[in-house]
Scaffold this active site. Structure first.
Site, short mmCIF file in Angstrom:
data_model
loop_
_atom_site.label_atom_id
_atom_site.label_comp_id
_atom_site.label_asym_id
_atom_site.label_seq_id
_atom_site.Cartn_x
_atom_site.Cartn_y
_atom_site.Cartn_z
N LYS A 13 0.82 -1.21 0.00
CA LYS A 13 0.00 0.00 0.00
C LYS A 13 0.86 1.26 0.00
CE LYS A 13 -2.20 -1.00 3.86
NZ LYS A 13 -1.51 -2.24 4.26
N ARG A 88 -8.88 1.14 9.68
CA ARG A 88 -8.56 -0.25 10.04
C ARG A 88 -9.64 -0.88 10.91
NH1 ARG A 88 -2.53 0.53 9.35
NH2 ARG A 88 -1.52 -1.47 9.65
N ARG A 127 12.06 -7.09 5.34
CA ARG A 127 12.17 -5.67 4.99
C ARG A 127 13.22 -4.96 5.84
NH1 ARG A 127 6.65 -2.29 4.80
NH2 ARG A 127 6.61 -2.72 7.02
N ARG A 160 12.28 -2.49 11.03
CA ARG A 160 11.26 -1.91 11.89
C ARG A 160 10.97 -2.87 13.03
NH1 ARG A 160 6.21 0.04 8.22
NH2 ARG A 160 5.07 -0.94 9.91
N ARG A 171 0.27 -9.02 13.44
CA ARG A 171 -0.33 -7.96 12.62
C ARG A 171 -1.27 -8.55 11.57
NH1 ARG A 171 4.83 -5.02 10.51
NH2 ARG A 171 3.39 -3.66 9.39
P1 AMP Z 1 1.44 0.39 9.03
O1 AMP Z 1 2.70 1.09 8.71
O2 AMP Z 1 0.24 0.97 8.31
O3 AMP Z 1 1.51 -1.10 8.87
O4 AMP Z 1 1.15 0.67 10.58
C1 AMP Z 1 2.06 0.27 11.57
C2 AMP Z 1 1.35 0.19 12.92
O5 AMP Z 1 0.81 1.47 13.27
C3 AMP Z 1 0.16 -0.77 12.97
O6 AMP Z 1 0.56 -2.10 13.21
C4 AMP Z 1 -0.64 -0.18 14.13
O7 AMP Z 1 -0.04 -0.48 15.38
C5 AMP Z 1 -0.45 1.32 13.91
N1 AMP Z 1 -1.49 1.87 12.99
C6 AMP Z 1 -1.30 2.42 11.76
N2 AMP Z 1 -2.45 2.84 11.24
C7 AMP Z 1 -3.42 2.52 12.13
C8 AMP Z 1 -4.84 2.66 12.15
N3 AMP Z 1 -5.51 3.21 11.12
N4 AMP Z 1 -5.49 2.20 13.25
C9 AMP Z 1 -4.85 1.67 14.30
N5 AMP Z 1 -3.52 1.49 14.34
C10 AMP Z 1 -2.80 1.91 13.27
#
Ligand code: AMP
Length: 215
Positions: A13, A88, A127, A160, A171
């Protein structure tokens, strides 16, 4: 135009959203990126979010809706948004719908990037990114020329915290349990949902995405 790029962590994404946002002159709004920035800056928000992120759990809806509102207000003069990693949960989806109503705009489509679980684990757990210039590599698919070093600037590559395999699996579970049902919510709301096979080279996925968004 307002689009949600939907899909599990590791579906691409971020990469696809960045390319499409540039091409179509839209704002890419990634809640994950905003939370990581807040964490790096050490703000209250960043500190609050850290333990959820490191555990692979979702940050509370009220926190997420607050940061999205801020960006949407600041960027309201722009032509539209590509939402990446948001919403989410159903509560976030409903919150976004309310915010859009308030400013008299609406969502055009949800685009889902479909990728098999095992590929996601290899993508995420492999990654690595440059701590300095941000270039992203993958141990399995796109290794740097020299192990642990950025091809571009020579700085150290880091993983990360939430890309450790155990956290990656959590996740993916969280995605299935809490996020995938958001698609049913959009279907019920009558929003167009498109699927793109994300298990292909970046250019091929991007070509399908831009064709879809330009149609
Ligand atoms: P991402 O980079 O989008 O995979 O986000 C990394 C982490 O940030 C996720 O595993 C969540 O802990 C938190 N996070 C990001 N976006 C959201 C969201 N819309 N709602 C809740 N937690 C989020």
């Amino acid at each position: 135009m307002n689009i949600i790029l939907f899909g599990p962590p590791g579906a691409g994404k971020g990469t696809q959203g960045e390319l499409a946002a540039e091409r179509l002159d839209l704002v890419r709004l990634s809640t994950g990126d905003l939370l990581r920035e807040a964490r790096t800056e050490g703000t209250d928000l960043g500190q609050k979010a850290q333990r959820y992120m490191d555990a692979g759990e979702l940050v509370p809806d009220s926190v997420i809706l607050g940061i999205v509102r801020e960006v949407m207000e600041a960027q309201s003069h722009r032509a539209g948004f590509i939402f990446d990693g948001f919403p989410r949960t159903e509560t976030q989806a409903a919150g976004l719908a309310d915010m859009m109503d308030e400013v008299g705009t609406s969502l055009d489509a949800v685009v889902v990037l479909d990728v098999a679980d095992e590929t996601l684990v290899r993508r995420l757990a492999g990654r690595l990114s440059c701590a300095k210039c941000g270039v992203v590599y993958n141990r399995h698919f796109e290794p740097p020329r020299e192990e642990g070093k950025c091809d571009v600037c020579g700085s150290a590559l880091v993983q990360r915290a939430d890309d450790r395999e155990e956290t990656v699996r959590r996740r993916l579970e969280v995605y299935r349990e809490q996020t995938a049902p958001v698609l049913d919510w959009y279907e019920g709301a009558g929003v167009a949902i498109h699927h793109i096979a994300g298990d292909r080279p970046i250019d091929a996925v991007q070509a399908d995405l831009t064709a879809l968004l330009s149609a």
